[in-house]
Design an enzyme around this catalytic site. Sequence first.
Site, PDB file in Angstrom:
ATOM      1  N   TYR A 176       0.851  -1.198   0.000  1.00 56.58           N
ATOM      2  CA  TYR A 176       0.000   0.000   0.000  1.00 56.58           C
ATOM      3  C   TYR A 176       0.889   1.252   0.000  1.00 56.58           C
ATOM      4  O   TYR A 176       0.714   2.166  -0.812  1.00 56.58           O
ATOM      5  CB  TYR A 176      -0.937  -0.020   1.215  1.00 56.58           C
ATOM      6  CG  TYR A 176      -1.994   1.062   1.174  1.00 56.58           C
ATOM      7  CD1 TYR A 176      -3.009   1.035   0.217  1.00 56.58           C
ATOM      8  CD2 TYR A 176      -1.975   2.123   2.077  1.00 56.58           C
ATOM      9  CE1 TYR A 176      -3.974   2.041   0.169  1.00 56.58           C
ATOM     10  CE2 TYR A 176      -2.939   3.121   2.032  1.00 56.58           C
ATOM     11  CZ  TYR A 176      -3.936   3.071   1.068  1.00 56.58           C
ATOM     12  OH  TYR A 176      -4.889   4.064   1.018  1.00 56.58           O
ATOM     13  N   ALA A 177       1.880   1.268   0.906  1.00 54.84           N
ATOM     14  CA  ALA A 177       2.809   2.410   0.982  1.00 54.84           C
ATOM     15  C   ALA A 177       3.540   2.598  -0.345  1.00 54.84           C
ATOM     16  O   ALA A 177       3.652   3.718  -0.862  1.00 54.84           O
ATOM     17  CB  ALA A 177       3.812   2.180   2.102  1.00 54.84           C
ATOM     18  N   LYS A 180       1.053   3.772  -3.164  1.00 52.47           N
ATOM     19  CA  LYS A 180       0.485   5.110  -2.944  1.00 52.47           C
ATOM     20  C   LYS A 180       1.550   6.186  -3.088  1.00 52.47           C
ATOM     21  O   LYS A 180       1.266   7.314  -3.481  1.00 52.47           O
ATOM     22  CB  LYS A 180      -0.190   5.177  -1.566  1.00 52.47           C
ATOM     23  CG  LYS A 180      -1.494   4.403  -1.527  1.00 52.47           C
ATOM     24  CD  LYS A 180      -2.527   5.064  -2.423  1.00 52.47           C
ATOM     25  CE  LYS A 180      -3.600   4.154  -2.915  1.00 52.47           C
ATOM     26  NZ  LYS A 180      -4.552   4.793  -3.824  1.00 52.47           N
TER      27      LYS A 180
HETATM   28  N1  LIG Z   1     -10.544   5.068   3.462  1.00 51.60           N
HETATM   29  C1  LIG Z   1      -9.466   5.701   3.911  1.00 51.60           C
HETATM   30  O1  LIG Z   1      -9.296   5.893   5.139  1.00 51.60           O
HETATM   31  C2  LIG Z   1      -8.444   6.232   2.930  1.00 51.60           C
HETATM   32  C3  LIG Z   1      -7.386   7.003   3.428  1.00 51.60           C
HETATM   33  C4  LIG Z   1      -6.433   7.492   2.543  1.00 51.60           C
HETATM   34  C5  LIG Z   1      -6.537   7.221   1.196  1.00 51.60           C
HETATM   35  N2  LIG Z   1      -7.568   6.456   0.729  1.00 51.60           N
HETATM   36  C6  LIG Z   1      -7.631   6.208  -0.707  1.00 51.60           C
HETATM   37  O2  LIG Z   1      -8.895   6.568  -1.182  1.00 51.60           O
HETATM   38  C7  LIG Z   1      -9.303   5.685  -2.239  1.00 51.60           C
HETATM   39  C8  LIG Z   1     -10.651   5.055  -1.879  1.00 51.60           C
HETATM   40  O3  LIG Z   1     -10.519   4.378  -0.656  1.00 51.60           O
HETATM   41  P1  LIG Z   1     -11.745   3.583  -0.011  1.00 51.60           P
HETATM   42  O4  LIG Z   1     -11.479   3.454   1.438  1.00 51.60           O
HETATM   43  O5  LIG Z   1     -13.016   4.154  -0.471  1.00 51.60           O
HETATM   44  O6  LIG Z   1     -11.535   2.148  -0.675  1.00 51.60           O
HETATM   45  P2  LIG Z   1     -12.539   0.907  -0.706  1.00 51.60           P
HETATM   46  O7  LIG Z   1     -11.704  -0.317  -0.458  1.00 51.60           O
HETATM   47  O8  LIG Z   1     -13.713   1.141   0.178  1.00 51.60           O
HETATM   48  O9  LIG Z   1     -13.044   0.908  -2.211  1.00 51.60           O
HETATM   49  C9  LIG Z   1     -12.218   0.522  -3.269  1.00 51.60           C
HETATM   50  C10 LIG Z   1     -13.096   0.145  -4.453  1.00 51.60           C
HETATM   51  O10 LIG Z   1     -12.224  -0.308  -5.517  1.00 51.60           O
HETATM   52  C11 LIG Z   1     -12.879  -1.390  -6.159  1.00 51.60           C
HETATM   53  N3  LIG Z   1     -11.927  -2.262  -6.859  1.00 51.60           N
HETATM   54  C12 LIG Z   1     -11.014  -3.079  -6.312  1.00 51.60           C
HETATM   55  N4  LIG Z   1     -10.401  -3.799  -7.257  1.00 51.60           N
HETATM   56  C13 LIG Z   1     -10.918  -3.411  -8.452  1.00 51.60           C
HETATM   57  C14 LIG Z   1     -10.692  -3.799  -9.794  1.00 51.60           C
HETATM   58  N5  LIG Z   1      -9.817  -4.767 -10.110  1.00 51.60           N
HETATM   59  N6  LIG Z   1     -11.388  -3.185 -10.770  1.00 51.60           N
HETATM   60  C15 LIG Z   1     -12.316  -2.224 -10.476  1.00 51.60           C
HETATM   61  N7  LIG Z   1     -12.574  -1.834  -9.207  1.00 51.60           N
HETATM   62  C16 LIG Z   1     -11.896  -2.429  -8.213  1.00 51.60           C
HETATM   63  C17 LIG Z   1     -13.557  -2.153  -5.022  1.00 51.60           C
HETATM   64  O11 LIG Z   1     -14.599  -3.006  -5.500  1.00 51.60           O
HETATM   65  C18 LIG Z   1     -14.054  -1.031  -4.126  1.00 51.60           C
HETATM   66  O12 LIG Z   1     -15.395  -0.669  -4.406  1.00 51.60           O
HETATM   67  C19 LIG Z   1      -8.198   4.672  -2.391  1.00 51.60           C
HETATM   68  O13 LIG Z   1      -7.364   5.015  -3.480  1.00 51.60           O
HETATM   69  C20 LIG Z   1      -7.435   4.744  -1.073  1.00 51.60           C
HETATM   70  O14 LIG Z   1      -6.087   4.411  -1.216  1.00 51.60           O
HETATM   71  C21 LIG Z   1      -8.524   5.960   1.570  1.00 51.60           C
END
Ligand SMILES: NC(=O)c1ccc[n+]([C@@H]2O[C@H](COP(=O)([O-])OP(=O)(O)OC[C@H]3O[C@@H](n4cnc5c(N)ncnc54)[C@H](O)[C@@H]3O)[C@@H](O)[C@H]2O)c1
Length: 265
Positions: A176-177, A180
Site C-alpha cells: 500500500y505504501a 500510494k
Molecule cells: N478510506 C481511507 O481511510 C483512505 C485514506 C487514505 C486514502 N484512501 C484512498 O482513497 C481511495 C478510496 O478508498 P476507499 O477506502 O473508499 O476504498 P474501498 O476499499 O472502500 O473501495 C475501493 C473500491 O475499488 C474497487 N476495486 C477493487 N479492485 C478493483 C478492480 N480490479 N477493478 C475495479 N474496481 C476495483 C472495489 O470493488 C471497491 O469498491 C483509495 O485510493 C485509497 O487508497 C482511503
Amino acid sequence: MNVKCLFDLNGRVVLLTGAGGLLGEQYADGLSQAGAHVILADINYSKVKLIEKTLKLKYNTKPFAVKFDITDKKSIKKMIDLILRKYSKIDVLINNAVDQGNAKLRTTDFIDLPQSSWDNAIKINLTGMFLCCQEVGKVMLKQKKGVIINISSTYGLVAPDQRIYGKSGQNSAIFYAATKSAVLNFTRYLASYWHNKGIRVNTLTPGGVEKGQDPEFIKKYSKKTMLGRMAKKNEYVGAIIFLASDASSYMTGSNLIIDGGWTAW
Ligand SMILES: NC(=O)c1ccc[n+]([C@@H]2O[C@H](COP(=O)([O-])OP(=O)(O)OC[C@H]3O[C@@H](n4cnc5c(N)ncnc54)[C@H](O)[C@@H]3O)[C@@H](O)[C@H]2O)c1
C-alpha cells in the site's frame, strides 16, 4: 469571476473508478450535487448499481453504473466505448479504485508477505491507474481538454507509525505504501507530459477515515493528527469538487494533502 460557476460541474462527465467503495460513494454524491454525470465504475457491479439508483432519485443527472476490471485493458476499453456512445466525452477521470489488502495480509509479517499480494496491489493500484490514464488520455487528447485526479494516501507520504496499530488489524501493508507513494510522481510525470495539451493532472492525498475501528486505534491515530481526530467519510468531497472543477484551473502536477495535519508536524 463568479464563485458558483467556478465549482459548477453541470453537464461534466466524470469517470470515477472504485465508485462502490467507502469514499467513492461520497464522491459520487458530491459530484452529482455539483451537476456532474458520474460514471460509477467498479468490479462490484451490484454496489454501483445501487448507488446509481439512489443518485437518479436524488439528482437531475445521468449517473451510469459500469462493471469493469481495472487490471484488464480490454475491460477498460469496453467501458470507455460505452461511455463515449452514451455521453460523447469524458471531462474528468478519478483514479480511486484500490487494493488495500485484507486484514490478514495487513497484519502479516513483512518477511512472510506472499508475492501474490504485492503483485495484486501493483496491478490494481498502479497498473490500473496507468491503463486508465492511457485509455482516457486518448479521449482527452482528442478533446484537447481534461482533468485527471489520482488518489494517494498519508501512507504514500510517510510510513505508517507501527506503534499505533496494536491488535486493531488496521495496519497497512508495504504494498500500500509503495503504490500510494508511486502515485505522487506518476501524477507529476503525466502533468508535465501533457502540460500543453489541455490536460491537468493532480493528486489528492487523504488521511484515515473513521469507520468504527478499534477505539484504542482511533485514539492513537487521532493523537497523530493536529486536529485530534480521524476524518469523516464526507470530508474529502469538497477537495474532489475543487480538483475536478475550474476552481483548480491553475493547478497541475500538485498534491492536495488533507490529513488533519498528520504529516505537517
Ligand atoms: N478510506 C481511507 O481511510 C483512505 C485514506 C487514505 C486514502 N484512501 C484512498 O482513497 C481511495 C478510496 O478508498 P476507499 O477506502 O473508499 O476504498 P474501498 O476499499 O472502500 O473501495 C475501493 C473500491 O475499488 C474497487 N476495486 C477493487 N479492485 C478493483 C478492480 N480490479 N477493478 C475495479 N474496481 C476495483 C472495489 O470493488 C471497491 O469498491 C483509495 O485510493 C485509497 O487508497 C482511503
